[in-house]
Design a protein around this motif. Structure first.
Motif, PDB file in Angstrom:
ATOM      1  N   UNK A   9     -18.253 -23.524  10.511  1.00  0.00           N
ATOM      2  CA  UNK A   9     -17.810 -22.173  10.156  1.00  0.00           C
ATOM      3  C   UNK A   9     -16.600 -21.757  10.989  1.00  0.00           C
ATOM      4  N   UNK A  10     -15.627 -21.163  10.320  1.00  0.00           N
ATOM      5  CA  UNK A  10     -14.443 -20.630  10.988  1.00  0.00           C
ATOM      6  C   UNK A  10     -14.636 -19.143  11.261  1.00  0.00           C
ATOM      7  N   UNK A  11     -14.251 -18.723  12.454  1.00  0.00           N
ATOM      8  CA  UNK A  11     -14.349 -17.302  12.792  1.00  0.00           C
ATOM      9  C   UNK A  11     -13.403 -16.495  11.906  1.00  0.00           C
ATOM     10  N   UNK A  12     -13.758 -15.274  11.611  1.00  0.00           N
ATOM     11  CA  UNK A  12     -12.828 -14.436  10.841  1.00  0.00           C
ATOM     12  C   UNK A  12     -11.548 -14.187  11.640  1.00  0.00           C
ATOM     13  N   UNK A  13     -10.469 -13.945  10.910  1.00  0.00           N
ATOM     14  CA  UNK A  13      -9.194 -13.595  11.553  1.00  0.00           C
ATOM     15  C   UNK A  13      -9.065 -12.081  11.503  1.00  0.00           C
ATOM     16  N   UNK A  14      -9.265 -11.466  12.647  1.00  0.00           N
ATOM     17  CA  UNK A  14      -9.237 -10.004  12.724  1.00  0.00           C
ATOM     18  C   UNK A  14      -7.803  -9.516  12.879  1.00  0.00           C
ATOM     19  N   UNK A  15      -7.452  -8.524  12.079  1.00  0.00           N
ATOM     20  CA  UNK A  15      -6.109  -7.955  12.132  1.00  0.00           C
ATOM     21  C   UNK A  15      -6.224  -6.440  12.204  1.00  0.00           C
ATOM     22  N   UNK A  16      -5.974  -5.895  13.397  1.00  0.00           N
ATOM     23  CA  UNK A  16      -6.057  -4.441  13.593  1.00  0.00           C
ATOM     24  C   UNK A  16      -4.778  -3.726  13.190  1.00  0.00           C
ATOM     25  N   UNK A  17      -3.766  -4.485  12.774  1.00  0.00           N
ATOM     26  CA  UNK A  17      -2.483  -3.885  12.398  1.00  0.00           C
ATOM     27  C   UNK A  17      -1.462  -4.017  13.503  1.00  0.00           C
ATOM     28  N   UNK A  18      -0.212  -3.796  13.138  1.00  0.00           N
ATOM     29  CA  UNK A  18       0.883  -3.870  14.108  1.00  0.00           C
ATOM     30  C   UNK A  18       0.862  -2.654  15.024  1.00  0.00           C
ATOM     31  N   UNK A  19       1.339  -2.852  16.257  1.00  0.00           N
ATOM     32  CA  UNK A  19       1.479  -1.726  17.176  1.00  0.00           C
ATOM     33  C   UNK A  19       2.416  -0.685  16.566  1.00  0.00           C
ATOM     34  N   UNK A  20       2.165   0.586  16.888  1.00  0.00           N
ATOM     35  CA  UNK A  20       2.839   1.689  16.194  1.00  0.00           C
ATOM     36  C   UNK A  20       3.387   2.710  17.191  1.00  0.00           C
ATOM     37  N   UNK A  21       4.584   3.209  16.883  1.00  0.00           N
ATOM     38  CA  UNK A  21       5.135   4.377  17.580  1.00  0.00           C
ATOM     39  C   UNK A  21       5.123   5.537  16.603  1.00  0.00           C
ATOM     40  N   UNK A  22       4.331   6.573  16.907  1.00  0.00           N
ATOM     41  CA  UNK A  22       4.243   7.761  16.061  1.00  0.00           C
ATOM     42  C   UNK A  22       5.042   8.892  16.692  1.00  0.00           C
ATOM     43  N   UNK A  23       5.668   9.699  15.858  1.00  0.00           N
ATOM     44  CA  UNK A  23       6.400  10.864  16.337  1.00  0.00           C
ATOM     45  C   UNK A  23       5.645  12.123  15.930  1.00  0.00           C
ATOM     46  N   UNK A  24       5.366  12.957  16.915  1.00  0.00           N
ATOM     47  CA  UNK A  24       4.693  14.236  16.673  1.00  0.00           C
ATOM     48  C   UNK A  24       5.729  15.213  16.109  1.00  0.00           C
ATOM     49  N   UNK A  25       5.934  15.157  14.782  1.00  0.00           N
ATOM     50  CA  UNK A  25       7.010  15.911  14.140  1.00  0.00           C
ATOM     51  C   UNK A  25       6.882  17.417  14.305  1.00  0.00           C
ATOM     52  N   UNK A  26       5.660  17.935  14.249  1.00  0.00           N
ATOM     53  CA  UNK A  26       5.495  19.388  14.323  1.00  0.00           C
ATOM     54  C   UNK A  26       5.286  19.889  15.754  1.00  0.00           C
ATOM     55  N   UNK A  27       5.405  18.962  16.728  1.00  0.00           N
ATOM     56  CA  UNK A  27       5.297  19.297  18.154  1.00  0.00           C
ATOM     57  C   UNK A  27       3.991  20.018  18.466  1.00  0.00           C
ATOM     58  N   UNK A  42     -11.439 -13.882   6.189  1.00  0.00           N
ATOM     59  CA  UNK A  42     -12.370 -14.947   6.568  1.00  0.00           C
ATOM     60  C   UNK A  42     -12.236 -16.052   5.525  1.00  0.00           C
ATOM     61  N   UNK A  43     -11.726 -17.199   5.933  1.00  0.00           N
ATOM     62  CA  UNK A  43     -11.369 -18.245   4.977  1.00  0.00           C
ATOM     63  C   UNK A  43     -12.567 -18.940   4.349  1.00  0.00           C
ATOM     64  N   UNK A  44     -13.713 -18.925   5.040  1.00  0.00           N
ATOM     65  CA  UNK A  44     -14.860 -19.662   4.503  1.00  0.00           C
ATOM     66  C   UNK A  44     -16.101 -18.798   4.341  1.00  0.00           C
ATOM     67  N   UNK A  45     -15.867 -17.522   4.137  1.00  0.00           N
ATOM     68  CA  UNK A  45     -16.987 -16.606   3.950  1.00  0.00           C
ATOM     69  C   UNK A  45     -16.481 -15.204   3.704  1.00  0.00           C
TER      70      UNK A  45
END
Length: 195
Positions: A9-27, A42-45
């Motif tokens: 069994x192959x472990x799942x490939x976890x992807x939490x997403x790319x790192x992000x810079x957010x701008x607090x537009x409304x301050x 998960x390639x095999x399940x």
């Protein structure tokens, strides 16, 4: 209860997403963001469990989760588990930032004292600020982005007449802000109006 785990069994490939810079537009001091683990595979399940943690504390057990983040840096860990009970994890780093505040100073009225058609004026961007970082660049422009000076307090020559000068500041996260200042250079031959 005996659990048999497939040795291939192959472990799942976890992807939490790319790192992000957010701008607090409304301050407001915070910004909403959706954590998204849907790119995990998960390639095999199949993936049967998603767990999001913030500083080791579980905050959600679904692949999508909305968080409200204060100004600062936040690290979230997503752990996925497949149908054979094998897990893997991935982190996402989210920085919440407020844009800097540009201040080009008060409008300026100067007299062309030597009547040569122009006058040097010291520009003042010292009122600009970045509450959650540092300012790294000041650019002063006129006439559709023609740069005339850089720096906090540069001096530049202006001909007789009215000039709109734009200050653009850049902070250490690459965020920008702009502000305008009016520069008026008056001719010594100009007569005061009669009240």
């Amino acid at each position: 209860l005996l659990t048999i785990i497939d040795p291939d069994n192959q472990a799942p490939v976890t992807n939490a997403g790319d790192d992000v810079l957010l701008v607090d537009d409304d301050r407001s001091g915070s910004q909403a963001f959706t954590l998204d683990g849907s790119s995990s595979t998960d390639t095999d399940g199949i993936i049967i469990q998603y767990v999001w943690k913030d500083g080791g504390v579980e905050i959600a057990n679904e692949y999508l989760h909305v968080v409200d983040l204060a100004i600062g840096v936040h690290t979230f860990t997503l752990t996925t588990t497949d149908d054979d009970g094998v897990s893997s994890s991935d982190d996402i780093i989210i920085k919440v930032h407020q844009e800097p505040l540009a201040d080009a100073g008060e409008d300026v009225l100067v007299l062309d004292s030597d009547a040569n058609g122009s006058e040097d004026v010291t520009l003042d961007g010292s009122g600009s600020s970045d509450p959650f970082g540092s300012l790294v660049f000041y650019s002063w422009t006129v006439q559709e982005d023609m740069e005339i000076a850089t720096g906090v307090n540069p001096s530049s020559s202006f001909g007789v007449g009215t000039h709109i000068v734009t200050l653009q500041i850049t902070d250490d996260d690459g965020a920008h802000a702009v502000d305008d200042v009016k520069i008026i250079v008056a001719s010594p031959d100009n007569e005061s109006p009669v009240a």
